[in-house]
Design a protein around this motif. Structure first.
Motif, PDB file in Angstrom:
ATOM      1  N   ARG A 179      58.323  36.204-151.595  1.00 12.38           N
ATOM      2  CA  ARG A 179      59.657  35.739-151.967  1.00 12.38           C
ATOM      3  C   ARG A 179      60.026  34.478-151.185  1.00 12.38           C
ATOM      4  O   ARG A 179      60.554  33.521-151.741  1.00 12.38           O
ATOM      5  CB  ARG A 179      60.693  36.832-151.742  1.00 12.38           C
ATOM      6  CG  ARG A 179      62.061  36.413-152.232  1.00 12.38           C
ATOM      7  CD  ARG A 179      62.983  37.585-152.472  1.00 12.38           C
ATOM      8  NE  ARG A 179      62.959  38.568-151.423  1.00 12.38           N
ATOM      9  CZ  ARG A 179      63.855  38.632-150.432  1.00 12.38           C
ATOM     10  NH1 ARG A 179      64.827  37.747-150.367  1.00 12.38           N
ATOM     11  NH2 ARG A 179      63.783  39.567-149.530  1.00 12.38           N
TER      12      ARG A 179
ATOM     13  N   SER B 281      67.498  35.782-148.352  1.00 11.60           N
ATOM     14  CA  SER B 281      66.306  35.054-147.941  1.00 11.60           C
ATOM     15  C   SER B 281      66.576  34.423-146.594  1.00 11.60           C
ATOM     16  O   SER B 281      67.675  33.930-146.347  1.00 11.60           O
ATOM     17  CB  SER B 281      65.954  33.972-148.950  1.00 11.60           C
ATOM     18  OG  SER B 281      64.875  33.221-148.449  1.00 11.60           O
TER      19      SER B 281
ATOM     20  N   TYR C 103      61.560  34.381-161.960  1.00 13.45           N
ATOM     21  CA  TYR C 103      62.158  34.220-160.647  1.00 13.45           C
ATOM     22  C   TYR C 103      63.369  33.331-160.768  1.00 13.45           C
ATOM     23  O   TYR C 103      63.285  32.211-161.217  1.00 13.45           O
ATOM     24  CB  TYR C 103      61.164  33.610-159.656  1.00 13.45           C
ATOM     25  CG  TYR C 103      61.686  33.645-158.256  1.00 13.45           C
ATOM     26  CD1 TYR C 103      62.333  32.538-157.723  1.00 13.45           C
ATOM     27  CD2 TYR C 103      61.576  34.776-157.481  1.00 13.45           C
ATOM     28  CE1 TYR C 103      62.842  32.556-156.452  1.00 13.45           C
ATOM     29  CE2 TYR C 103      62.082  34.800-156.200  1.00 13.45           C
ATOM     30  CZ  TYR C 103      62.710  33.687-155.694  1.00 13.45           C
ATOM     31  OH  TYR C 103      63.215  33.717-154.424  1.00 13.45           O
TER      32      TYR C 103
ATOM     33  N   TYR D  33      64.425  38.401-157.287  1.00 13.95           N
ATOM     34  CA  TYR D  33      63.017  38.152-157.559  1.00 13.95           C
ATOM     35  C   TYR D  33      62.406  39.393-158.179  1.00 13.95           C
ATOM     36  O   TYR D  33      62.579  40.481-157.666  1.00 13.95           O
ATOM     37  CB  TYR D  33      62.333  37.792-156.244  1.00 13.95           C
ATOM     38  CG  TYR D  33      60.826  37.855-156.263  1.00 13.95           C
ATOM     39  CD1 TYR D  33      60.149  38.607-155.315  1.00 13.95           C
ATOM     40  CD2 TYR D  33      60.078  37.169-157.200  1.00 13.95           C
ATOM     41  CE1 TYR D  33      58.776  38.666-155.288  1.00 13.95           C
ATOM     42  CE2 TYR D  33      58.704  37.226-157.184  1.00 13.95           C
ATOM     43  CZ  TYR D  33      58.061  37.980-156.227  1.00 13.95           C
ATOM     44  OH  TYR D  33      56.707  38.038-156.201  1.00 13.95           O
TER      45      TYR D  33
END
Length: 191
Positions: A148, A25, A7, A13
């Motif tokens: 994630r 994100s 990661y 990811y």
């Protein structure tokens, strides 16, 4: 031998299935406090979040959006995970599993200790446990997006916890130096 996952928070990811996800994100790259991080995780995943230290003391928690289970309520009220909850998690092997993987772990409901389902991760630095992030799973934490977000949150929490430890260590050094000066009278000699 199972292939190890990687990661990289600045790129993408690669989840256990191996499919690459884009770097988007809902979390910002940094936060000033664990409280703001807990609220951001809670808003992003539409769930309740608790961040604990390595001894299961509550460091931060998000606001309540829905009804909480008994384990969360008693944890927040006592500012520490109750011993019976920690013991139950230890007996079930949950804590050991968390501490052995850098990935989020889904914990099924454990009604015997008042715990509903959780998505959780152990916050680690150089194989030392710094703390844990626990997210109440009300059934909406489906798919890789939640994992994630939790992975990114753990990285941010790690930086905040390390910064707190460093600041605390510097403060203790200053206090020790001041105490030594007072004890030895070295301030009087400098006057």
């Amino acid at each position: 031998m199972e292939e190890e996952n990687f990661y990289n928070f600045s790129d993408s990811y690669i989840p256990p299935g191996g499919r690459i996800m884009d770097a988007y994100s809902p979390l910002a790259p940094s936060y000033d406090t664990l409280e703001s991080l807990a609220d951001a995780i809670g808003e992003s995943l539409e769930s309740q979040v608790t961040i604990e230290d390595d001894k299961h003391n509550v460091l931060a928690y998000s606001s309540h959006r829905q009804e909480s289970d008994p384990a969360r309520i008693s944890t927040i009220i006592g500012r520490r995970v109750p011993d019976e909850v920690t013991a139950g998690l230890r007996r079930a092997g949950v804590l050991k599993q968390l501490e052995m993987t850098p990935l989020p772990v889904r914990v099924p409901a454990m009604p015997e200790i008042g715990l509903g389902p959780r998505l959780t991760i152990c916050i680690q630095h150089r194989q030392h446990v710094l703390g844990y992030i626990w997210i109440v799973d009300t059934g909406r934490l489906i798919g890789e997006e939640a994992e994630r977000v939790v992975l990114q949150a753990a990285e941010i929490a790690k930086r905040l916890l390390l910064r707190q430890r460093s600041s605390r260590a510097k403060q203790e050094q200053l206090q020790d130096a001041l105490f030594w000066k007072l004890l030895t009278g070295s301030n009087a000699a400098e006057s």
